[in-house]
Enzyme design. Sequence first.
Site, PDB file in Angstrom:
ATOM      1  N   HIS B 242       0.846  -1.196   0.000  1.00 14.21           N
ATOM      2  CA  HIS B 242       0.000   0.000   0.000  1.00 14.21           C
ATOM      3  C   HIS B 242       0.884   1.250   0.000  1.00 14.21           C
ATOM      4  CE1 HIS B 242      -2.780   3.030   1.457  1.00 14.21           C
ATOM      5  NE2 HIS B 242      -3.789   2.187   1.351  1.00 14.21           N
ATOM      6  N   ARG B 290      -2.501   1.094  -4.599  1.00 17.04           N
ATOM      7  CA  ARG B 290      -2.262  -0.350  -4.665  1.00 17.04           C
ATOM      8  C   ARG B 290      -2.492  -0.818  -6.089  1.00 17.04           C
ATOM      9  NH1 ARG B 290      -6.701  -2.711  -0.606  1.00 17.04           N
ATOM     10  NH2 ARG B 290      -7.479  -0.660  -0.015  1.00 17.04           N
ATOM     11  N   LYS B 293      -5.952  -0.462  -8.116  1.00 21.35           N
ATOM     12  CA  LYS B 293      -6.834   0.509  -7.456  1.00 21.35           C
ATOM     13  C   LYS B 293      -6.748   1.814  -8.247  1.00 21.35           C
ATOM     14  CE  LYS B 293      -8.247   0.459  -3.387  1.00 21.35           C
ATOM     15  NZ  LYS B 293      -9.620   0.463  -2.843  1.00 21.35           N
ATOM     16  N   ASP B 296      -5.443   8.525  -6.774  1.00 18.86           N
ATOM     17  CA  ASP B 296      -5.970   9.380  -5.704  1.00 18.86           C
ATOM     18  C   ASP B 296      -4.879  10.417  -5.427  1.00 18.86           C
ATOM     19  OD1 ASP B 296      -6.431  10.554  -3.187  1.00 18.86           O
ATOM     20  OD2 ASP B 296      -7.364   8.750  -2.369  1.00 18.86           O
ATOM     21  N   CYS B 298      -3.868  11.968  -2.943  1.00 24.17           N
ATOM     22  CA  CYS B 298      -3.032  11.901  -1.739  1.00 24.17           C
ATOM     23  C   CYS B 298      -1.771  11.069  -1.985  1.00 24.17           C
ATOM     24  CB  CYS B 298      -3.813  11.387  -0.542  1.00 24.17           C
ATOM     25  SG  CYS B 298      -4.166   9.627  -0.555  1.00 24.17           S
ATOM     26  N   TYR B 299      -1.834  10.135  -2.943  1.00 25.38           N
ATOM     27  CA  TYR B 299      -0.639   9.333  -3.211  1.00 25.38           C
ATOM     28  C   TYR B 299       0.443  10.129  -3.943  1.00 25.38           C
ATOM     29  CZ  TYR B 299      -3.564   5.610  -1.543  1.00 25.38           C
ATOM     30  OH  TYR B 299      -4.376   4.842  -0.747  1.00 25.38           O
ATOM     31  N   ASP B 366      -9.085  14.172  -3.814  1.00 23.91           N
ATOM     32  CA  ASP B 366      -8.701  12.842  -4.286  1.00 23.91           C
ATOM     33  C   ASP B 366      -8.739  12.800  -5.818  1.00 23.91           C
ATOM     34  OD1 ASP B 366      -9.156  10.271  -5.294  1.00 23.91           O
ATOM     35  OD2 ASP B 366     -10.439   9.612  -3.670  1.00 23.91           O
ATOM     36  N   ASP B 373     -10.597  18.290   0.951  1.00 28.53           N
ATOM     37  CA  ASP B 373     -10.477  18.279   2.408  1.00 28.53           C
ATOM     38  C   ASP B 373      -9.035  18.624   2.780  1.00 28.53           C
ATOM     39  OD1 ASP B 373      -8.912  15.892   2.185  1.00 28.53           O
ATOM     40  OD2 ASP B 373     -10.739  14.708   2.101  1.00 28.53           O
ATOM     41  N   HIS B 376      -6.312  15.864   1.858  1.00 28.64           N
ATOM     42  CA  HIS B 376      -5.874  15.829   0.464  1.00 28.64           C
ATOM     43  C   HIS B 376      -5.140  17.118   0.081  1.00 28.64           C
ATOM     44  CE1 HIS B 376      -8.558  12.313   0.139  1.00 28.64           C
ATOM     45  NE2 HIS B 376      -7.733  11.959  -0.819  1.00 28.64           N
TER      46      HIS B 376
END
Lengths: 564, 463
Positions: B242, B290, B293, B296, B298-299, B366, B373, B376
């Site tokens: 992850h 991942r 997936k 997003d 945040c990654y 995201d 938010d 993020h």
Amino acid sequence: MPPKGKAAPKPKGTENIKPSTSSSNSTSSPAAQQPTTSTSPSGNTPTAPSTIGERSQQRFHESRPFDAARQKLGLSGLSQAEQTGWVSSQLAARSSTSTGSSRRTTPRLGPKAQRELWRHVNDASLPIRTLKNKKSAPTPADVWGTDRAGQKIAGYSIARYEERAAKRTALTALQVTSRAFREARERAKRGLVVTRDHREQPIVLVESAKDVQEEKQRRRQMAALRRELYGEMTGEFRQDPEWDGVEPIPQVEPEAALATISYPEEYAEAISYLRAVMLQKEYSPRCLRLTDHIISMNAAHYTVWLYRAANVFALQLPIPDEIDWLNGVALANLKNYQIWHHRHLLVDNYYPTLASGPPSTLSRFADSEREFLSAILAHDTKNYHVWSYRSYLVSKLGLFDAAEIAAMAALIGDDVRNNSAWSHRFFVVFSDPRQSTPGTAATDADPAVPREVVDREAQYAMDKIYLAPQNQSAWNYLRGVLVKGGRGMRSVEGFVSEFVRGLGEGEEREDVLSTHALDLLAEICKEKGERERADLCLRRLGEKWDRIRVGYWEWRRRCLDDGQ
Amino acid sequence: MIPDLFTELPPVRDALVTETSKQQDKTADLCLSYLAGDSGEQLLEYNEHGVPRLRRDSHVRFLHKSLGPLPAGFMAADASRPWFLYWALSALVILGEDVSHYREAVAETARAMQNDSGGFGGGGRQLSHLATTYAIVLSIALVGDEDAYEVIDRKAMWRWLCSLKQTDGGFQLGLGGEEDIRGAYCAAVIITLLNIPLELTPESPAWKEDGSATLFTGLAGYVRRCQTFEGGISGQPDVEAHGAYAFCALGCLALLDHPRRIIPRYLNVPRLVSWMSSRQYAPEGGFSGRTNKLVDGCYSHWVGGCFPLIEACLSPVDEDKKGGTAAAAAASKLPPAPESLFSREGLIRYILCCCQDTSKRGGLRDKPGKLSDAYHSCYVLSGLSSAQHQWELAPSEETSPATGRADPVWRVMPYLEDNDENDVQIFDQKDRLRPIHPVYAIPIQSQEAIRDYFLVVDGLKKL
């Protein structure tokens, strides 16, 4: 001398007072001659008051018959009779209400003047007491204040006000009874009871469930009345006799605190009780219910979860009951982390019992856990916390078995791209203590893994790759299996080549069904010492088939030179 | 003007439809419209490279707001208020804002969350937690100054950290709480930033009678056990790899030793880099957390932030200073990274086109369709900053007055697309953000200030 600074003109000395009813001039109003309670001195026709504010105003004026006219016209504007009436009522009121120091400022009348005054007061039926305005309430109506909605109570109709008064009385009555309940309970705690002659005697009183129920009902009524009358919110816990004796600790934030939250009343109250019982290290059924209540509002509060676990263990609650409860919470909070750590703690605690019983106990538990996990994964097949727990469960209960592998096969069957299921399968197969070396890194070969297991898993992955050749989950799995088995990548060269056609033979003829196959092919070529072809694979990946990763493919090309 | 890499679906796609592919196709389609500027949202003007401006003012407003009183809807965040401080302050700093006026407020807030037994909880009278403690310590570092530093009770912190240290090398997040790799990273950050002594108290579960165990004993080994067969890192051993945990793993190791030495010793670097690089998707340009997936924002930090650490790991040994590190260099025969191991352009496009809330609300998100938010906003901006800069862990030219050693130091420079005539900078120069430390995730000056403060303090009075 009258004190200075008083606004109202005051009679100076006795000579001003000449009570007389005989003379009247043309300006005198009829009202001044007959100031009765049914007629206001201002001359307005009296009407029945419609609000209590009006009623107060009327009573105020009735107690000061000449005030309104005097304020309007000034003392000199009044008729002789009115003047006399005003002065008389002032003096009468003053002598009947003044005390102490104020009496000293009251003009002293001689006996004759006194007699004259009182005769006049009697004749004219002047009120001998006047209503005064309070400093805080500039008009008589203001004295009633406002209700919870901010409305002036003075505006209430008489009937409505009386209803309110009745409720206040009812509230007081309930409070008295409730206080008696609490006191009785306090005494019962000390083993004392009050006898008829008000002495305390040592008797153990057992409070009946009915008493508590009645008290609960009473507090509910009190809370409703307080809310209705004053807009005061009484929290659920305050109302509950069960929580008597616990002094809640409300959250106090420093004035400048950042990221403060306007908590809903219900939550703030519950948390303030949580703080109190945690501080006392209380472990009890009511604490357990409290944690349930808070978790239902905010399942992300890790402190309350750890406290709940402590309660469960301290009270030695049956773990299956707690797990039943937890299942409901888990289904209502799919994204929550704490739930799964709580479950972890429960299983840790339950394990010795499970392990010491007959094997069927453990397998029944394992089955029910797996059943629940299937249900929850059906909602969210890649939920990380659920998978973390599942991995723990397999380790703890030793579930490296066919059922677990079958469960993964089912999930992969539903969605061959479910990487969580692939990862878990890898763990179940290659961390099985019966056929693996403990402590081997996941990316290292393990000679303890049986050959047929490696064959089986490699075949499984290849079968799935045929379904969707660009699915990286299956390719990662295949590669991982080969590494575990200590096999070179070239052992699958034939298979990999099926997905790469006409490499380097021009745009027209070159076709790649899977970039992951081309990636693996580069590795196979390198293994075989075919550096140029390996480089071609990587170059084509960067140029055409997987351009977003061009920097990585470039690095891989460098790796060819460095003997990596 | 926009490369077709970001306007078309990738050349290799499967026909088989599953739940995963449905989600992926939907996301790719959605992002395509944002990347092309025809999403229908009132985005700002796109520049000649098809990239919109950073809506700096509206993000700044959003972030200040998330530090203010929050409505009842934030009840679920009751146990993570320290995170709101860190996310908002960090994002503001990355945007170049001065946050020193929050100093007193941060100190006050922190004080109310500190427990006498050490560490900070998610709020007043909540149990101490490593994640919230990490967030508070970094927030204090961000606003800076002695007054704020002195809020931290380091002696209690030390005892508390010792109580969390486990025999397997890892850290529990809280007493009786879970143990995972977040704990390893957060603890390493706190220990090194506050100059916490490494020796264990006898009360620590990991204490050994011969005194051989320290707070760092077995920590790198714990990290190693979290690498999976895919090459990525899981939260706990034996779980799926992850993105967020990859950053925790590399960050933790980078605090224990030079990445060049420690990362190859404990992790399979080729597999790790393969997995990291697989996280970036086209046409979206962003990172996923991942395998299989969705991307997003945040990654951009969790995965994007791994690259400077891996680049440091692959950095060539300075010829002049071979000496002691020659052996380590020989052990890792990996070649140095090229100019960039990932597509900076892809990430920058994803962030500026897809992650900005263009409504009055502001903030970052995201992906399109999600609400912005603080979380993020922080990590998307951190990722953007990282993509705009290049880091190097260079031998220090001078000895640190505080340590008396010449430790390697992180050096940063803007990443300039000038190595190839085809490369152009696609974003407006005004949108270059402030760099932040690749491990501590705060500006390097803030990190040095708090570290040096506690080093000096200890010179005067031992903890």
